[in-house]
Design a protein around this motif. Structure first.
Motif, PDB file in Angstrom:
ATOM      1  N   LYS A   1      63.907   5.797  28.471  1.00 12.25           N
ATOM      2  CA  LYS A   1      63.720   7.116  29.083  1.00 12.25           C
ATOM      3  C   LYS A   1      64.992   7.564  29.787  1.00 12.25           C
ATOM      4  N   GLN A   2      65.073   8.856  30.016  1.00 13.29           N
ATOM      5  CA  GLN A   2      66.216   9.392  30.741  1.00 13.29           C
ATOM      6  C   GLN A   2      66.106   9.060  32.226  1.00 13.29           C
ATOM      7  N   ARG A   3      67.252   9.022  32.865  1.00  9.61           N
ATOM      8  CA  ARG A   3      67.285   8.796  34.301  1.00  9.61           C
ATOM      9  C   ARG A   3      66.625   9.986  35.008  1.00  9.61           C
ATOM     10  N   GLU A   4      65.833   9.670  36.009  1.00  7.13           N
ATOM     11  CA  GLU A   4      65.070  10.695  36.726  1.00  7.13           C
ATOM     12  C   GLU A   4      65.424  10.654  38.210  1.00  7.13           C
ATOM     13  N   LEU A   5      65.701  11.825  38.763  1.00 10.25           N
ATOM     14  CA  LEU A   5      65.920  11.923  40.203  1.00 10.25           C
ATOM     15  C   LEU A   5      64.569  11.870  40.894  1.00 10.25           C
ATOM     16  N   VAL A   6      64.391  10.918  41.797  1.00 12.11           N
ATOM     17  CA  VAL A   6      63.088  10.677  42.405  1.00 12.11           C
ATOM     18  C   VAL A   6      62.981  11.346  43.775  1.00 12.11           C
ATOM     19  N   ALA A   7      63.947  11.057  44.634  1.00  8.44           N
ATOM     20  CA  ALA A   7      63.871  11.570  46.003  1.00  8.44           C
ATOM     21  C   ALA A   7      65.270  11.690  46.573  1.00  8.44           C
ATOM     22  N   THR A   8      65.466  12.693  47.430  1.00 10.76           N
ATOM     23  CA  THR A   8      66.771  12.947  48.029  1.00 10.76           C
ATOM     24  C   THR A   8      66.622  13.248  49.507  1.00 10.76           C
ATOM     25  N   LEU A   9      67.550  12.696  50.293  1.00 13.23           N
ATOM     26  CA  LEU A   9      67.657  13.012  51.718  1.00 13.23           C
ATOM     27  C   LEU A   9      68.988  13.734  51.902  1.00 13.23           C
ATOM     28  N   ILE A  10      68.919  14.989  52.322  1.00 10.53           N
ATOM     29  CA  ILE A  10      70.113  15.823  52.403  1.00 10.53           C
ATOM     30  C   ILE A  10      70.572  15.919  53.849  1.00 10.53           C
ATOM     31  N   SER A  11      71.824  15.569  54.060  1.00  7.82           N
ATOM     32  CA  SER A  11      72.434  15.623  55.394  1.00  7.82           C
ATOM     33  C   SER A  11      71.589  14.890  56.434  1.00  7.82           C
ATOM     34  N   GLY A  12      70.951  13.836  56.013  1.00  9.48           N
ATOM     35  CA  GLY A  12      70.205  12.983  56.921  1.00  9.48           C
ATOM     36  C   GLY A  12      68.877  13.511  57.393  1.00  9.48           C
ATOM     37  N   SER A  13      68.442  14.690  56.858  1.00  4.82           N
ATOM     38  CA  SER A  13      67.191  15.230  57.379  1.00  4.82           C
ATOM     39  C   SER A  13      66.307  15.903  56.327  1.00  4.82           C
ATOM     40  N   GLU A  14      66.832  16.770  55.518  1.00  5.84           N
ATOM     41  CA  GLU A  14      66.009  17.500  54.544  1.00  5.84           C
ATOM     42  C   GLU A  14      65.664  16.601  53.367  1.00  5.84           C
ATOM     43  N   THR A  15      64.417  16.691  52.898  1.00  9.06           N
ATOM     44  CA  THR A  15      63.969  15.836  51.809  1.00  9.06           C
ATOM     45  C   THR A  15      63.523  16.652  50.603  1.00  9.06           C
ATOM     46  N   ASN A  16      63.726  16.076  49.415  1.00 11.50           N
ATOM     47  CA  ASN A  16      63.251  16.656  48.169  1.00 11.50           C
ATOM     48  C   ASN A  16      62.686  15.541  47.309  1.00 11.50           C
ATOM     49  N   TYR A  17      61.657  15.878  46.529  1.00  9.99           N
ATOM     50  CA  TYR A  17      60.999  14.895  45.670  1.00  9.99           C
ATOM     51  C   TYR A  17      60.758  15.477  44.290  1.00  9.99           C
ATOM     52  N   SER A  18      60.736  14.582  43.301  1.00 13.64           N
ATOM     53  CA  SER A  18      60.318  15.024  41.978  1.00 13.64           C
ATOM     54  C   SER A  18      58.810  15.233  41.994  1.00 13.64           C
ATOM     55  N   ASP A  19      58.321  16.070  41.103  1.00  9.70           N
ATOM     56  CA  ASP A  19      56.887  16.340  41.049  1.00  9.70           C
ATOM     57  C   ASP A  19      56.092  15.069  40.743  1.00  9.70           C
ATOM     58  N   SER A  20      56.695  14.155  40.015  1.00 11.31           N
ATOM     59  CA  SER A  20      55.971  12.949  39.599  1.00 11.31           C
ATOM     60  C   SER A  20      55.679  12.001  40.769  1.00 11.31           C
ATOM     61  N   VAL A  21      56.399  12.131  41.880  1.00  6.22           N
ATOM     62  CA  VAL A  21      56.189  11.220  43.006  1.00  6.22           C
ATOM     63  C   VAL A  21      55.766  11.940  44.277  1.00  6.22           C
ATOM     64  N   LYS A  22      55.766  13.258  44.258  1.00  6.98           N
ATOM     65  CA  LYS A  22      55.450  14.027  45.460  1.00  6.98           C
ATOM     66  C   LYS A  22      54.057  13.653  45.964  1.00  6.98           C
ATOM     67  N   GLY A  23      53.978  13.386  47.261  1.00  8.02           N
ATOM     68  CA  GLY A  23      52.709  12.996  47.864  1.00  8.02           C
ATOM     69  C   GLY A  23      52.469  11.501  47.855  1.00  8.02           C
ATOM     70  N   ARG A  24      53.255  10.757  47.097  1.00  6.90           N
ATOM     71  CA  ARG A  24      53.095   9.296  47.021  1.00  6.90           C
ATOM     72  C   ARG A  24      54.294   8.563  47.585  1.00  6.90           C
ATOM     73  N   PHE A  25      55.485   9.126  47.402  1.00  5.51           N
ATOM     74  CA  PHE A  25      56.719   8.498  47.864  1.00  5.51           C
ATOM     75  C   PHE A  25      57.243   9.259  49.086  1.00  5.51           C
ATOM     76  N   THR A  26      57.888   8.507  49.973  1.00  6.38           N
ATOM     77  CA  THR A  26      58.521   9.115  51.137  1.00  6.38           C
ATOM     78  C   THR A  26      59.917   8.528  51.304  1.00  6.38           C
ATOM     79  N   ILE A  27      60.908   9.404  51.420  1.00  2.00           N
ATOM     80  CA  ILE A  27      62.270   8.962  51.716  1.00  2.00           C
ATOM     81  C   ILE A  27      62.510   9.226  53.191  1.00  2.00           C
ATOM     82  N   GLU A  28      63.048   8.234  53.883  1.00  2.00           N
ATOM     83  CA  GLU A  28      63.206   8.364  55.321  1.00  2.00           C
ATOM     84  C   GLU A  28      64.317   7.453  55.825  1.00  2.00           C
TER      85      GLU A  28
END
Length: 121
Positions: free
Chosen positions: A43-70
């Motif tokens: 499979k292709q590489r998938e972006l899962v979760a990102t922490l931007i500038s130490g505070s803002e978070t983004n998640y892929s739809d496939s993990v949203k609600g299940r994964f937390t980056i902190e």
């Protein structure tokens, strides 16, 4: 430049939880973004979760609600925060992949060594 060291991962049953950690060689607030990609066999590489500038978070739809980056407050100190965790709950077999921590500094990307996550009964 930044060096990244990952820890965590392993084998877990469906519905279980795992925590991945990524320690950077510099403060996370000096890094534009940190996060996790994953790549499953064939499979292709998938972006899962990102922490931007130490505070803002983004998640892929496939993990949203299940994964937390902190930020890992247990490992970070008041004066030096360099560790980011990916807490993965309600794991599914399709979450099985090699997970790579990344850091984006300006135009450059830096990578951890990768850690295997296997979700299987």
């Amino acid at each position: 430049q930044v060096e990244l060291v990952e820890s965590g991962g392993g084998l877990v049953q469906p519905g279980g939880s795992l925590r991945l950690s990524c320690a950077a060689s510099r403060s996370i607030f000096s890094i534009n973004a940190m996060g996790w990609y994953r790549q499953a066999p064939g499979k292709q590489r998938e972006l899962v979760a990102t922490l931007i500038s130490g505070s803002e978070t983004n998640y892929s739809d496939s993990v949203k609600g299940r994964f937390t980056i902190e930020r890992d407050n247990a490992k970070n100190t008041e004066y030096f925060q360099n560790t980011v965790d990916l807490l993965m709950n309600s794991l599914k077999p399709e979450d099985t992949a090699v997970y790579y921590c990344f850091a984006r500094l300006g135009e450059n990307h830096y990578w951890g060594q990768g850690t295997q996550v296997t979700v299987s009964s």
